[in-house]
Design a protein around this motif. Structure first.
Motif, PDB file in Angstrom:
ATOM      1  N   ARG A   5       0.814  -1.220   0.000  1.00 43.89           N
ATOM      2  CA  ARG A   5       0.000   0.000   0.000  1.00 43.89           C
ATOM      3  C   ARG A   5       0.845   1.268   0.000  1.00 43.89           C
ATOM      4  NH1 ARG A   5      -2.411  -2.822   4.248  1.00 43.89           N
ATOM      5  NH2 ARG A   5      -1.520  -1.317   5.740  1.00 43.89           N
ATOM      6  N   THR A   6       1.937   1.248   0.774  1.00 39.83           N
ATOM      7  CA  THR A   6       2.674   2.489   1.032  1.00 39.83           C
ATOM      8  C   THR A   6       3.959   2.639   0.226  1.00 39.83           C
ATOM      9  OG1 THR A   6       3.871   1.478   2.880  1.00 39.83           O
ATOM     10  CG2 THR A   6       1.762   2.543   3.373  1.00 39.83           C
ATOM     11  N   ALA A   7       4.555   1.530  -0.190  1.00 40.38           N
ATOM     12  CA  ALA A   7       5.830   1.584  -0.927  1.00 40.38           C
ATOM     13  C   ALA A   7       5.876   0.444  -1.931  1.00 40.38           C
ATOM     14  CB  ALA A   7       7.006   1.511   0.047  1.00 40.38           C
ATOM     15  N   PRO A   8       4.980   0.453  -2.930  1.00 39.26           N
ATOM     16  CA  PRO A   8       4.884  -0.693  -3.851  1.00 39.26           C
ATOM     17  C   PRO A   8       6.180  -1.013  -4.581  1.00 39.26           C
ATOM     18  CG  PRO A   8       3.619   1.209  -4.644  1.00 39.26           C
ATOM     19  CD  PRO A   8       4.005   1.514  -3.242  1.00 39.26           C
ATOM     20  N   ASP A   9       7.031  -0.033  -4.788  1.00 39.15           N
ATOM     21  CA  ASP A   9       8.299  -0.304  -5.470  1.00 39.15           C
ATOM     22  C   ASP A   9       9.208  -1.208  -4.623  1.00 39.15           C
ATOM     23  OD1 ASP A   9       7.446   1.280  -7.529  1.00 39.15           O
ATOM     24  OD2 ASP A   9       8.667   3.017  -6.980  1.00 39.15           O
ATOM     25  N   GLU A  10       8.978  -1.225  -3.315  1.00 39.67           N
ATOM     26  CA  GLU A  10       9.815  -2.029  -2.416  1.00 39.67           C
ATOM     27  C   GLU A  10       9.210  -3.403  -2.135  1.00 39.67           C
ATOM     28  OE1 GLU A  10      10.443   0.335   1.078  1.00 39.67           O
ATOM     29  OE2 GLU A  10      11.093   2.079  -0.071  1.00 39.67           O
ATOM     30  N   LEU A  11       8.093  -3.726  -2.795  1.00 39.28           N
ATOM     31  CA  LEU A  11       7.385  -4.961  -2.484  1.00 39.28           C
ATOM     32  C   LEU A  11       8.234  -6.218  -2.690  1.00 39.28           C
ATOM     33  CD1 LEU A  11       4.756  -6.144  -1.465  1.00 39.28           C
ATOM     34  CD2 LEU A  11       3.898  -6.137  -3.826  1.00 39.28           C
ATOM     35  N   PRO A  12       9.016  -6.327  -3.777  1.00 39.90           N
ATOM     36  CA  PRO A  12       9.856  -7.528  -3.906  1.00 39.90           C
ATOM     37  C   PRO A  12      10.794  -7.735  -2.716  1.00 39.90           C
ATOM     38  CG  PRO A  12       9.746  -6.371  -5.995  1.00 39.90           C
ATOM     39  CD  PRO A  12       9.112  -5.464  -4.973  1.00 39.90           C
ATOM     40  N   THR A  13      11.337  -6.640  -2.193  1.00 36.21           N
ATOM     41  CA  THR A  13      12.211  -6.743  -1.022  1.00 36.21           C
ATOM     42  C   THR A  13      11.440  -7.252   0.185  1.00 36.21           C
ATOM     43  OG1 THR A  13      13.618  -4.941  -1.820  1.00 36.21           O
ATOM     44  CG2 THR A  13      13.724  -5.447   0.532  1.00 36.21           C
ATOM     45  N   ALA A  14      10.244  -6.717   0.407  1.00 37.58           N
ATOM     46  CA  ALA A  14       9.429  -7.136   1.548  1.00 37.58           C
ATOM     47  C   ALA A  14       9.054  -8.611   1.444  1.00 37.58           C
ATOM     48  CB  ALA A  14       8.176  -6.277   1.641  1.00 37.58           C
ATOM     49  N   ILE A  15       8.696  -9.041   0.248  1.00 39.77           N
ATOM     50  CA  ILE A  15       8.295 -10.437   0.048  1.00 39.77           C
ATOM     51  C   ILE A  15       9.463 -11.374   0.314  1.00 39.77           C
ATOM     52  CG2 ILE A  15       7.603 -12.090  -1.729  1.00 39.77           C
ATOM     53  CD1 ILE A  15       5.873  -9.835  -2.937  1.00 39.77           C
ATOM     54  N   ALA A  16      10.650 -10.986  -0.157  1.00 41.76           N
ATOM     55  CA  ALA A  16      11.841 -11.812   0.087  1.00 41.76           C
ATOM     56  C   ALA A  16      12.202 -11.843   1.568  1.00 41.76           C
ATOM     57  CB  ALA A  16      13.009 -11.284  -0.738  1.00 41.76           C
ATOM     58  N   GLN A  17      12.079 -10.696   2.251  1.00 44.69           N
ATOM     59  CA  GLN A  17      12.380 -10.651   3.683  1.00 44.69           C
ATOM     60  C   GLN A  17      11.449 -11.573   4.454  1.00 44.69           C
ATOM     61  OE1 GLN A  17      12.505  -6.807   5.509  1.00 44.69           O
ATOM     62  NE2 GLN A  17      14.231  -6.087   4.296  1.00 44.69           N
ATOM     63  N   ARG A  18      10.168 -11.538   4.099  1.00 42.46           N
ATOM     64  CA  ARG A  18       9.216 -12.404   4.798  1.00 42.46           C
ATOM     65  C   ARG A  18       9.607 -13.875   4.647  1.00 42.46           C
ATOM     66  NH1 ARG A  18       3.103 -12.548   2.763  1.00 42.46           N
ATOM     67  NH2 ARG A  18       4.234 -13.099   0.854  1.00 42.46           N
ATOM     68  N   ALA A  19       9.945 -14.277   3.436  1.00 45.43           N
ATOM     69  CA  ALA A  19      10.335 -15.675   3.220  1.00 45.43           C
ATOM     70  C   ALA A  19      11.549 -16.034   4.064  1.00 45.43           C
ATOM     71  CB  ALA A  19      10.616 -15.913   1.738  1.00 45.43           C
ATOM     72  N   GLY A  20      12.528 -15.139   4.113  1.00 45.41           N
ATOM     73  CA  GLY A  20      13.726 -15.396   4.905  1.00 45.41           C
ATOM     74  C   GLY A  20      13.430 -15.494   6.394  1.00 45.41           C
ATOM     75  N   TYR A  21      12.573 -14.597   6.904  1.00 50.30           N
ATOM     76  CA  TYR A  21      12.245 -14.631   8.327  1.00 50.30           C
ATOM     77  C   TYR A  21      11.396 -15.852   8.687  1.00 50.30           C
ATOM     78  CZ  TYR A  21      14.110  -9.935   9.109  1.00 50.30           C
ATOM     79  OH  TYR A  21      14.935  -8.840   9.229  1.00 50.30           O
ATOM     80  N   LEU A  22      10.528 -16.277   7.780  1.00 53.11           N
ATOM     81  CA  LEU A  22       9.764 -17.498   8.029  1.00 53.11           C
ATOM     82  C   LEU A  22      10.703 -18.695   8.158  1.00 53.11           C
ATOM     83  CD1 LEU A  22       6.724 -17.028   5.623  1.00 53.11           C
ATOM     84  CD2 LEU A  22       6.617 -17.176   8.114  1.00 53.11           C
ATOM     85  N   LEU A  23      11.657 -18.778   7.251  1.00 55.20           N
ATOM     86  CA  LEU A  23      12.615 -19.883   7.306  1.00 55.20           C
ATOM     87  C   LEU A  23      13.445 -19.803   8.586  1.00 55.20           C
ATOM     88  CD1 LEU A  23      13.913 -22.314   5.851  1.00 55.20           C
ATOM     89  CD2 LEU A  23      15.538 -20.700   4.856  1.00 55.20           C
TER      90      LEU A  23
END
Length: 434
Positions: free
Chosen positions: A151-169
């Motif tokens: 919603r707030t920084a769509p250009d950074e979405l790939p980074t956020a998605i990758a971070q989530r995957a890393g933190y889940l692991l």
């Protein structure tokens, strides 16, 4: 103005030049010794310059001087000036790097008490919650951080998605949580190769052998020589072919599930990627092992032939580290029960004895995975069984759970002896089972 008077404007110009140069050096080479020299010159003139103290703290941290970095960050935080939130973020990062999960969570909440506008701060809160044992709340917060980023920084979405995957692991999320997050990261073209590798093994855990093979082949096209990718493809093919030929070998999918072999492989690979595997635990134990415990341990064993190795579940790593403990020395660990490490010869002897007369050892089923690794020298053993679990096995009694794995038992000893424990906190009892 006399010749002995200082020009405030010149001082200001020199401060800004030195600070700008120090930041440029830090971005290019964060351990460069000139950084400290420049920043200390700034602080000699402007000791209240919090941004300079934070930069010096960053430099000390990457140079491995964690205590000095913490002192500088706390000094800035104590001023409660405009740099407070950055000091809090730095303290959050330092605590996370040192696996101090409660302290990481405390500073994550402190940051959000100052500002709630940055999706990255919410992502760090989710990570801190999960690593502190609040798994379900933390994992849900990671999802919310990704939604906020969109919603707030769509250009950074790939980074956020990758971070989530890393933190889940990193927080030991189960495959059914990791798979959709990792798939989304790959679709966003943001996944690292190790996230993709974990996704492939997560497919295996869900018995999606074709999906695992296809992903492994894609990874091999990008890096044809990577052995871990080759292993993924080979394992997927081997499992698929075994099931296709199940009738001929009297082997079923249920047999595979009961053995836990794929789940164990997934856990071992995950732990290897995260640095929480048995080999890493043994290396950490070396650094904190008390002398009285070390005196009871034999030198590590070497093997010229794989046939001489005592077992694949955990014993090989253990005896390569230390080839057992002196009989009767289990009390050295300081635990309520006096179990000691077994040597390779002892493990092979016990295994051979049981296999030679299985009827005499009903607690050691022929078709189950098991591997004795410790003994109390009175007939009881600690045994690695299916799914890598460590249990206590003694005649006439059901198995008793001891640890989730042999690596966990060793990490517990590292923590007992004052070493850093990189594992996430155990799941809270209120969390639903995965």
């Amino acid at each position: 103005m006399t010749g002995f008077e200082r020009d405030p404007a010149a001082d200001t110009d020199a401060v800004e030049r030195n600070l700008d140069l120090a930041w440029e050096l830090f971005e290019a080479q964060p351990t460069h010794p000139k950084i400290a020299e420049l920043v200390l010159q700034v602080l000699a003139v402007r000791p209240e310059r919090s941004s300079a103290s934070l930069l010096l703290g960053n430099h000390r941290e990457v140079c491995g001087e964690a205590d000095e970095a913490r002192r500088l960050y706390l000094q800035v935080a104590g001023r409660r000036d405009g740099q407070f939130i950055n000091a809090a973020r730095a303290l959050r990062h330092l605590a996370a790097a040192q696996h101090d999960h409660p302290e990481t969570l405390r500073w994550a909440r402190t940051v959000l008490g100052e500002s709630q506008e940055d999706w990255g701060d919410w992502m760090e809160l989710g990570s801190a919650l999960a690593f502190s044992g609040e798994h379900e709340e933390g994992w849900s917060q990671l999802d919310e951080a990704v939604a906020m980023c969109s919603r707030t920084a769509p250009d950074e979405l790939p980074t956020a998605i990758a971070q989530r995957a890393g933190y889940l692991l990193g927080s030991y999320a189960p495959p059914d949580r990791i798979i959709p997050a990792a798939e989304e990261a790959i679709r966003a073209d943001a996944a690292s190769s190790w996230i993709a590798l974990m996704l492939g093994w997560a497919y295996l855990v869900q018995y999606r052998f074709v999906d695992a093979e296809e992903l492994g082949l894609r990874l091999l096209r990008e890096n044809p020589t990577e052995g871990l990718f080759q292993g993924l493809v080979e394992t997927a093919r081997r499992m698929r072919q075994a099931l296709e030929n199940a009738d001929a070998h009297d082997f079923t999918l249920e047999d595979l599930r009961r053995s836990g072999v794929i789940e164990l492989a997934w856990q071992q690979l995950r732990d290897q990627v995260l640095g929480t595997d048995l080999a890493s635990a043994l290396a950490a134990l070396d650094g904190v092992l008390p002398a009285d415990v070390g005196a009871t341990l034999r030198p590590g064993a070497t093997f010229s032939d794989e046939a001489d190795m005592p077992g694949a579940l955990a014993a090989d790593d253990l005896v390569a580290w230390k080839d057992g403990q002196q009989p009767g020395s289990g009390a050295a660990w300081g635990l309520p029960e006096s179990f000691r490490l077994m040597s390779a010869a002892e493990i092979r002897a016990v295994t051979a004895e049981i296999e030679a007369d299985p009827a005499a050892y009903p607690a050691w089923p022929e078709n189950d995975a098991w591997e004795p690794v410790m003994t109390d020298d009175a007939g009881a053993y600690l045994v690695v069984v299916a799914f890598g679990r460590l249990v206590k096995r003694r005649p006439g009694h059901p198995d008793e759970a001891v640890a989730a794995s042999m690596a966990d038992w060793i990490w517990d000893r590292v923590a007992d002896f004052g070493g850093q424990d990189p594992r996430p906190a155990p799941r809270k009892a209120t969390d639903p089972p995965s």
